[in-house]
Design a protein around this motif. Sequence first.
Motif, mmCIF file in Angstrom:
data_model
loop_
_atom_site.group_PDB
_atom_site.id
_atom_site.type_symbol
_atom_site.label_atom_id
_atom_site.label_comp_id
_atom_site.label_asym_id
_atom_site.label_seq_id
_atom_site.Cartn_x
_atom_site.Cartn_y
_atom_site.Cartn_z
ATOM 1 N N ALA A 1 1.113 -1.089 -0.084
ATOM 2 C CA ALA A 1 0.218 0.330 -0.165
ATOM 3 C C ALA A 1 0.814 1.340 -0.043
ATOM 4 O O ALA A 1 0.279 2.284 -0.477
ATOM 5 N N PHE A 2 2.079 1.270 0.748
ATOM 6 C CA PHE A 2 2.825 2.287 0.844
ATOM 7 C C PHE A 2 4.114 2.319 -0.778
ATOM 8 O O PHE A 2 4.198 3.237 -1.469
ATOM 9 N N LEU A 3 3.919 0.912 -1.619
ATOM 10 C CA LEU A 3 5.105 1.039 -2.661
ATOM 11 C C LEU A 3 4.519 1.024 -3.885
ATOM 12 O O LEU A 3 5.288 1.572 -4.982
ATOM 13 N N GLY A 4 3.001 0.725 -3.977
ATOM 14 C CA GLY A 4 2.933 0.476 -5.298
ATOM 15 C C GLY A 4 2.521 -1.350 -5.652
ATOM 16 O O GLY A 4 3.404 -1.753 -5.124
ATOM 17 N N ALA A 5 2.552 -1.066 -6.679
ATOM 18 C CA ALA A 5 2.474 -2.460 -7.158
ATOM 19 C C ALA A 5 3.960 -2.899 -7.740
ATOM 20 O O ALA A 5 4.714 -3.850 -7.599
ATOM 21 N N ARG A 6 4.597 -2.000 -8.394
ATOM 22 C CA ARG A 6 5.494 -2.335 -9.339
ATOM 23 C C ARG A 6 6.930 -3.064 -8.210
ATOM 24 O O ARG A 6 7.688 -3.184 -7.982
ATOM 25 N N GLU A 7 6.318 -1.389 -7.312
ATOM 26 C CA GLU A 7 7.842 -1.775 -6.307
ATOM 27 C C GLU A 7 7.941 -2.594 -5.027
ATOM 28 O O GLU A 7 8.981 -3.011 -4.731
ATOM 29 N N THR A 8 6.313 -3.520 -5.097
ATOM 30 C CA THR A 8 6.631 -4.375 -4.450
ATOM 31 C C THR A 8 6.558 -5.309 -4.427
ATOM 32 O O THR A 8 7.270 -6.419 -3.662
ATOM 33 N N VAL A 9 6.648 -5.579 -5.919
ATOM 34 C CA VAL A 9 7.572 -6.916 -6.668
ATOM 35 C C VAL A 9 9.116 -6.838 -6.005
ATOM 36 O O VAL A 9 9.552 -7.697 -5.617
ATOM 37 N N GLY A 10 9.594 -6.008 -6.666
ATOM 38 C CA GLY A 10 11.156 -5.323 -6.406
ATOM 39 C C GLY A 10 11.767 -5.649 -4.781
ATOM 40 O O GLY A 10 12.512 -6.350 -4.482
ATOM 41 N N ALA A 11 10.912 -4.548 -4.006
ATOM 42 C CA ALA A 11 10.985 -5.530 -2.136
ATOM 43 C C ALA A 11 10.571 -6.408 -1.509
ATOM 44 O O ALA A 11 11.686 -6.983 -1.028
ATOM 45 N N LEU A 12 9.962 -7.667 -3.030
ATOM 46 C CA LEU A 12 9.184 -8.670 -2.185
ATOM 47 C C LEU A 12 10.566 -9.475 -2.273
ATOM 48 O O LEU A 12 11.130 -10.597 -1.715
ATOM 49 N N LEU A 13 11.210 -9.035 -3.926
ATOM 50 C CA LEU A 13 12.618 -10.002 -4.165
ATOM 51 C C LEU A 13 13.646 -9.588 -2.915
ATOM 52 O O LEU A 13 14.540 -10.301 -2.678
ATOM 53 N N CYS A 14 13.883 -8.709 -2.361
ATOM 54 C CA CYS A 14 14.798 -8.572 -1.528
ATOM 55 C C CYS A 14 13.909 -8.908 0.297
ATOM 56 O O CYS A 14 15.149 -9.466 0.947
ATOM 57 N N VAL A 15 13.190 -9.511 0.514
ATOM 58 C CA VAL A 15 12.778 -9.852 1.191
ATOM 59 C C VAL A 15 12.706 -11.636 1.372
ATOM 60 O O VAL A 15 12.956 -12.264 2.145
ATOM 61 N N LEU A 16 12.562 -11.812 0.275
ATOM 62 C CA LEU A 16 12.872 -13.436 -0.046
ATOM 63 C C LEU A 16 14.200 -13.576 0.244
ATOM 64 O O LEU A 16 14.696 -14.443 0.786
ATOM 65 N N LEU A 17 14.996 -12.629 -0.128
ATOM 66 C CA LEU A 17 16.432 -12.669 -0.168
ATOM 67 C C LEU A 17 16.467 -12.843 1.345
ATOM 68 O O LEU A 17 17.618 -13.106 1.786
ATOM 69 N N ALA A 18 16.721 -11.601 2.100
ATOM 70 C CA ALA A 18 16.987 -11.771 3.389
ATOM 71 C C ALA A 18 15.957 -13.093 4.377
ATOM 72 O O ALA A 18 16.348 -13.175 5.286
ATOM 73 N N GLY A 19 15.078 -13.244 4.368
ATOM 74 C CA GLY A 19 14.857 -14.754 4.564
ATOM 75 C C GLY A 19 15.172 -15.656 4.453
ATOM 76 O O GLY A 19 15.115 -16.739 5.768
#
Length: 194
Positions: A98-116
């Motif tokens: 909701a803060f980042l928008g759809a496109r940036e959420t995908v990019g953030a999720l890639l970093c989240v999965l790596l951090a996980g």
Amino acid sequence: MNENVNHQMHLLNIGFLLLLLLAAAWSDIRTRRIPNILVFPGAIAGVLWHVLLPQEMGGLGFLGSLAGGGTGLALLLPLYMLRVMGAGDVKLMAMVGAFLGARETVGALLCVLLAGGVLALIAALCEGKLRVLWRNLNVMLLGTLAGGTMTGLFVSGKAGEGIGGDAAESAGALPYGVAIAAGTTVYLAMTRWN
């Protein structure tokens, strides 16, 4: 002047998101829960921010913010359905969206999965369960290649069914809110302050 105001508004938005993520990570570490009282108002604040902020100042609008929340929800919902992740983690990623928008959420999720992944390795090393983690990843990969599912391998420390009906030892539960906070922070640092 207008450039300076845009920058300040952007920093305020990101700062508020980071505070929410810090609170969620802290709660997840302490209680292994991410409270709805944090996530739902946070998601509403993200949508309201983008509704009230003009587009020329970076506002995504109602639909853009809602699409981001939906993207965060949709991308992690399969992991929740496979019982690999908790509902609070999914809702937290929707809030980030909701803060980042759809496109940036995908990019953030890639970093989240790596951090996980990094978090899982660190936890396995600290608990002496690196071999268990490696074995479970192999079983998961082989099961996926054979058309199976990974349900039950990493569920909140519960044992799932392994090969041949043997119970697989869990490598442990992770406070995934920490990975969401860390991955989102890394993504924002890479895209905003490079």
